[in-house]
Design an enzyme around this catalytic site. Structure first.
Site, PDB file in Angstrom:
ATOM      1  N   GLY A 147       0.818  -1.217   0.000  1.00 18.06           N
ATOM      2  CA  GLY A 147       0.000   0.000   0.000  1.00 18.06           C
ATOM      3  C   GLY A 147       0.847   1.260   0.000  1.00 18.06           C
TER       4      GLY A 147
ATOM      5  N   TYR B  65      -4.018 -19.755   5.701  1.00 13.91           N
ATOM      6  CA  TYR B  65      -3.785 -18.552   4.896  1.00 13.91           C
ATOM      7  C   TYR B  65      -3.925 -18.856   3.411  1.00 13.91           C
ATOM      8  CZ  TYR B  65      -1.134 -14.715   2.751  1.00 13.91           C
ATOM      9  OH  TYR B  65      -0.731 -13.662   1.963  1.00 13.91           O
TER      10      TYR B  65
ATOM     11  N   TRP C   8      17.829 -18.347   9.697  1.00 11.56           N
ATOM     12  CA  TRP C   8      17.023 -19.530  10.030  1.00 11.56           C
ATOM     13  C   TRP C   8      16.925 -20.444   8.824  1.00 11.56           C
ATOM     14  CZ3 TRP C   8      12.434 -16.727  12.897  1.00 11.56           C
ATOM     15  CH2 TRP C   8      12.874 -16.394  14.202  1.00 11.56           C
TER      16      TRP C   8
END
Lengths: 336, 321
Positions: free
Chosen positions: A20, A143, A208
């Site tokens: 946005g 999701y 990670w």
């Protein structure tokens, strides 16, 4: 706010987020066309999980067009634990936005999917026809299904009412105004934040996972320019992948090295292989985009990573709080 | 209505429909166990597309278990035109029911899927692991995805909260209290109504389509008995197909002939091939069911058709049509 005076009033949900803000910037920096009235909203303006609030917002703004970016999002590690919330909240947001847009007679809605929602077991590269060809990766199925159902609902609006509600499918987006939170942000902003902390603390950078998974990264300002093109010119209901080409896919290790170089970090880089890698690859084809826009030029990855770091540095601290407008930007979020 | 006195209070949504009425009957005819308190509700009791009404219903009933049958349903021809409504209304109903059940601490919810939601391009027979392996048939994608998402939401409740919310997948159900409307009912009740009218009017029976598509039909009373077993004994989150075996699949033509025989119709049978056939086959495996219940006996098809036709003739005035 009365009827639009010009040709288009565009409502952008999720206006304060990564994408946005990028759209705000490109619009402010000259991409706005005469007759276009841009309205950026965020969670401060309405809770889009609430049907009544969403309807009230749409009746107030009366958009002719909608760019729907608002969602409950998170990185791999948060998604894994909260599949129900990611499913339900996003379904509510999407249904409220799509149906309110329909009810006020919006001509077009462009929603935002993601390549992480594609089938886990698949051939590569993935393309727009393959979204529903099998279950998504189990780590974030809540999701993923919620995003997929935007496409289902778009097709249903077209079948029953003839509406042109469509969607774009970016690959991994990065840029200024991202969520740099290490726990629940995405990989590139997480790396930027970690390098920042490692430099400050004189410690190693711990990435990670193994560093081997591969991704196509798209710089948020490039995505924003493409969003404007889709809004104005792309009239299919079937979604369109917005991405750099397959040849520009990089490993997480290579992304970390680009961040390290952009931030001038000289410490040690280690990989915590006890942490999950997520999906190994999600290589997407941008052939459809290239058929429409053969000449579009993407910002080179290292340049984009440096700009993302510069954007993060203008903030007081790397956090997930909304940041003030970019320095030099002439556009402010429209006050309603 | 206070806390359940016995071991279970079972709320059945869609209680006045085809399957709901069958469960009412088997429960009333002796299948109810001591300590079980059965509450059947319908659209008269709450509009389940409305979250507040659904929550109020669940807070009033306080079920420990739920059989969730309520849905916006229709035959092939209505589904084709209203994919948006079939998607949205059913998603709203399902989310309201599942989440209200969760909020009042229900131990188990058994929802109802359908074999028509499986991938259109697939190998046969289909089984429980294949639900999401590709897009459903385009004719009713709105309904199909809404049903599929029950399974997604069930798995999400299990992953995030450890709940045992599950689902059954019946093949084509038929029986008393069906929707016999020819325009938007399903194939077997539609055939029964058409034969009734053809007999009355001395005309031919016109079957829509070629008659070649194949289906496994399950009698509603058999399905009801199996629903009770699932409610009490089946503890997986993955759904279970409830169907006769593959060997009992019949063509639409054969189904029409069974109805004709049951209703003693002697007129002509024609096939209107300008009408859509829908999916050609949906052959489902009942191997998982048979592994649990090797001895379960289904009512023979012709007998079940006969009972249904008799019910329709006896209840013509009030039947849904």
């Amino acid at each position: 706010m009365g009827e639009p005076q010009g040709s288009m009033r565009i409502l952008v949900t999720g206006g304060s987020g990564l994408v946005g803000r990028a759209i705000q910037k490109v619009v402010a920096d000259g991409a706005r066309l005469p007759g276009e009235d841009w309205v950026f909203v965020s969670s401060k303006d309405a809770d889009l999980t609430d049907a009544a609030q969403t309807r009230a917002l749409f009746e107030k703004v009366r958009p002719t067009h909608v760019i729907h970016l608002a969602a409950m999002v998170g990185g791999l590690f948060r998604n894994i634990k909260y599949n129900l919330d990611f499913w339900r909240k996003n379904v509510h947001i999407n249904d409220n936005v799509l149906h309110s847009a329909f009810e006020v007679g919006a001509k077009k809605v462009v929603s935002c999917l993601s390549t992480c929602i594609f089938p886990d077991k698949t051939t590569y590269p993935i393309d727009e026809t393959m979204i529903h060809n099998g279950p998504p990766h189990s780590s974030n199925f809540g999701y993923s299904y919620a995003k997929r159902m935007i496409d289902v609902q778009n097709r249903a609006y077209f079948q029953q009412h003839g509406c042109t509600f469509t969607a774009v499918i970016p690959t991994n987006v990065f840029g200024p105004h991202d969520n740099f939170n290490i726990e629940d942000g995405h990989v590139l902003p997480g790396l930027i934040h970690k390098v920042h902390l490692a430099k400050r603390g004189g410690s190693a950078l711990t990435v990670w996972g193994t560093g081997k998974p591969r991704r196509q990264f798209i710089y948020s300002l490039d995505l924003a320019r493409l969003f404007l093109w889709v809004l104005r010119e792309y009239n299919e209901v079937e979604p369109i992948i917005l991405s750099v080409g397959e040849e520009d896919e990089v490993s997480i290790r290579e992304a970390a090295e680009a961040v390290v170089e952009a931030m001038d970090f000289h410490g040690e880089i280690t990989f915590d292989t006890t942490k999950s890698d997520g999906q190994f690859k999600k290589t997407a084809s941008n052939r459809k985009l290239r058929a429409y826009l053969p000449e579009f030029r993407f910002t080179p990855f290292k340049q984009g990573a440096a700009a993302a770091w510069a954007g993060a540095r203008t903030r007081q601290s790397c956090s997930s709080h909304p940041s003030p407008p970019l320095p030099g930007s002439e556009h402010r979020a429209r006050a309603l």
